[in-house]
Design a protein around this motif. Sequence first.
Motif, PDB file in Angstrom:
ATOM      1  N   THR A  31       0.862  -1.175   0.000  1.00  0.00           N
ATOM      2  CA  THR A  31       0.000   0.000   0.000  1.00  0.00           C
ATOM      3  C   THR A  31       0.901   1.228   0.000  1.00  0.00           C
ATOM      4  O   THR A  31       2.072   1.149   0.382  1.00  0.00           O
ATOM      5  CB  THR A  31      -0.907   0.040   1.242  1.00  0.00           C
ATOM      6  N   HIS A  47       3.824   9.801   2.705  1.00  0.00           N
ATOM      7  CA  HIS A  47       3.014   9.121   1.691  1.00  0.00           C
ATOM      8  C   HIS A  47       2.629  10.030   0.528  1.00  0.00           C
ATOM      9  O   HIS A  47       2.446   9.562  -0.594  1.00  0.00           O
ATOM     10  CB  HIS A  47       1.778   8.462   2.316  1.00  0.00           C
ATOM     11  N   VAL A  83      -0.769   2.437  -6.441  1.00  0.00           N
ATOM     12  CA  VAL A  83       0.084   1.277  -6.166  1.00  0.00           C
ATOM     13  C   VAL A  83       0.404   0.565  -7.479  1.00  0.00           C
ATOM     14  O   VAL A  83       1.532   0.114  -7.692  1.00  0.00           O
ATOM     15  CB  VAL A  83      -0.607   0.310  -5.177  1.00  0.00           C
TER      16      VAL A  83
END
Length: 164
Positions: free
Chosen positions: A12, A24, A34
Motif C-alpha cells: 500500500t 506518503h 500502487v
Amino acid sequence: MLLIEGGLASVTIPAVAARSGVHHTSIYRRWGTVQNLLLDVILTSLIRVVPTPDTGSLREDVRQFAREAAHAFQDPLRAALAQAFFALPADDSASRRRYWARRYETLRPMFDRAEGRGENPPAPEDVVEHILAPLYFRRFVTARPVTNRFLDALVNDALRSSAR
C-alpha cells in the motif's frame, strides 16, 4: 520487500512510505497509485536483470533473452514482481499498455540490428509474446521445469511463427 513478506495486499502507499522513510504524499505525487508504483518497479527490475542482448544474430539474441528471462524468474523478488503484475486489476489496461510499450522499446534494438544485418526480423511484440506467455505459464501456473530445450523450442517457434 513488502511484496515478498506479505503479498500484493501488503503493498500500500502508506506501507511503502513507512518502509522507505518518506511521507506518503511523496509516493502519491510520483506514482499516483500502487499499480503505477509496482509497474515501475517491475519494469526497472526486469530490464536491469534481463538486458537487451547483442550477440550478432537475432536468433542468438532472442535465445539469450529467453534464457535470461527464465533465469530472472528463479529469483524470489522477480518472481513475486511478475506474479504481482498479473494480479493487478485487469481494468488498469493503460498501465499495462505503458509497461509493455516500454518493455518492447528496450528490446527493439535487437530487431533493429537484425534488420541492419539484412535478417528481415519479425515484429518484437510477436516474438516476445510467443516466448513470455508460455514461459510465464510454465513457471507460474504449472510449475513444470523450464529447460534450455524448452526455451530453444520457444525461440524457434517464435521466430518461425512471427516471420513477416
